[in-house]
Design an enzyme around this catalytic site. Structure first.
Site, PDB file in Angstrom:
ATOM      1  N   SER A  41       0.847  -1.185   0.000  1.00 46.78           N
ATOM      2  CA  SER A  41       0.000   0.000   0.000  1.00 46.78           C
ATOM      3  C   SER A  41       0.893   1.249   0.000  1.00 46.78           C
ATOM      4  O   SER A  41       1.652   1.447  -0.943  1.00 46.78           O
ATOM      5  CB  SER A  41      -0.973  -0.058   1.180  1.00 46.78           C
ATOM      6  OG  SER A  41      -2.080   0.774   0.977  1.00 46.78           O
ATOM      7  N   HIS A  58      -7.459  -5.803  -1.143  1.00 46.08           N
ATOM      8  CA  HIS A  58      -6.340  -5.058  -0.554  1.00 46.08           C
ATOM      9  C   HIS A  58      -5.810  -5.734   0.708  1.00 46.08           C
ATOM     10  O   HIS A  58      -4.665  -5.508   1.099  1.00 46.08           O
ATOM     11  CB  HIS A  58      -6.793  -3.618  -0.243  1.00 46.08           C
ATOM     12  CG  HIS A  58      -5.671  -2.649  -0.003  1.00 46.08           C
ATOM     13  ND1 HIS A  58      -4.767  -2.287  -0.982  1.00 46.08           N
ATOM     14  CD2 HIS A  58      -5.290  -1.964   1.110  1.00 46.08           C
ATOM     15  CE1 HIS A  58      -3.898  -1.418  -0.497  1.00 46.08           C
ATOM     16  NE2 HIS A  58      -4.189  -1.208   0.782  1.00 46.08           N
TER      17      HIS A  58
END
Length: 248
Positions: free
Chosen positions: A110, A222
């Site tokens: 990320s 994610h």
């Protein structure tokens, strides 16, 4: 810039022996407003078990130190945060003769993936890198993440009226400088950092003749590393350790 102390941890490899040299992997957290702490982290433990030292720090932008410290990354992605990570790397190299400075790796997810991309575009001191669920292009990222429409303006201090600033903070802009073999890991159902970010980075690096590979995880999002299907979580760890084994 303030002369902040930055907090971090250095793990020795599992079978550490005095007088021997070991590779080191720098692992960068996401957020950027998150923090590492004194807790069990399976990823670090696995890397240490595989024979790597692991350095992980809380650079400016991390939670836990003050609102001023958190805000210091805003509008400065790739600036002071990058300096903190490089300074920490320099510090542990100077203090620990067991680290082989010619066998450094870097990884993160990320925001940590953004920073991994940024690092390999700004230095060639790392011999291998693995970027995960990353951002490489703030222009195409604008407005398409489930994190919310405000994020780019809040973090990069720019919107579509100022694409120059968005591009200045985009690792993709510096792809031509990349000399580090880069493994790109991304989940196909990632709506926080959409997979087009990985696709752009991979195709750009390939078109420039760079050493790179791209692994896509089907049906994962994610949170692959934390809540993904067990077989994909294991495969992710195999991909990371395999890349470092190949290049470090």
């Amino acid at each position: 810039a303030k002369d902040w102390d930055v907090h971090g941890w250095l793990m020795k490899p599992t079978d550490f022996k005095d007088g021997e040299k070991y590779p080191l992997i720098v692992d960068i957290h996401g957020g950027p407003h998150a923090m590492f702490g004194n807790t069990f982290f399976h990823e670090m433990q696995l890397l240490a078990a595989k024979g790597y030292g692991v350095l992980y720090i809380n650079p400016r932008g991390s939670h836990g130190y003050s609102q001023e410290f958190v805000d210091a990354v805003r509008g400065d992605y790739g600036g002071g945060d990058y300096e903190d990570i490089m300074a920490a790397t320099d510090y542990v190299l100077a203090e620990n003769s067991w680290i082989d400075e010619d066998r450094l790796g870097v990884t993160g997810g990320s925001y940590g993936g953004f920073m991994t991309n940024w690092i390999v575009g700004h230095t060639n001191r790392f011999k291998a890198a693995v970027t995960q669920r990353s951002i490489c292009n703030w222009i195409s990222f604008f407005g398409v993440s489930d994190i919310g429409y405000y994020f780019s303006d809040w973090q990069i201090a720019a919107d579509m009226k100022d694409v120059e600033t968005l591009w200045k903070h985009s690792p993709l802009k510096y792809a031509e400088n990349v000399e580090t073999p880069l493994l790109i890991l991304h989940s196909e159902k990632d709506f926080r950092c959409p997979i087009e970010q990985a696709e752009q980075l991979y195709i750009t690096l390939k078109s420039m003749g760079k050493e790179t590979e791209f692994v896509r995880f089907p049906d994962a999002d994610h949170n692959l590393s934390r809540t993904g299907a067990p077989n994909l979580r294991i495969e992710r760890l195999n991909e990371i350790t395999g890349w470092f084994a190949k290049y470090l």
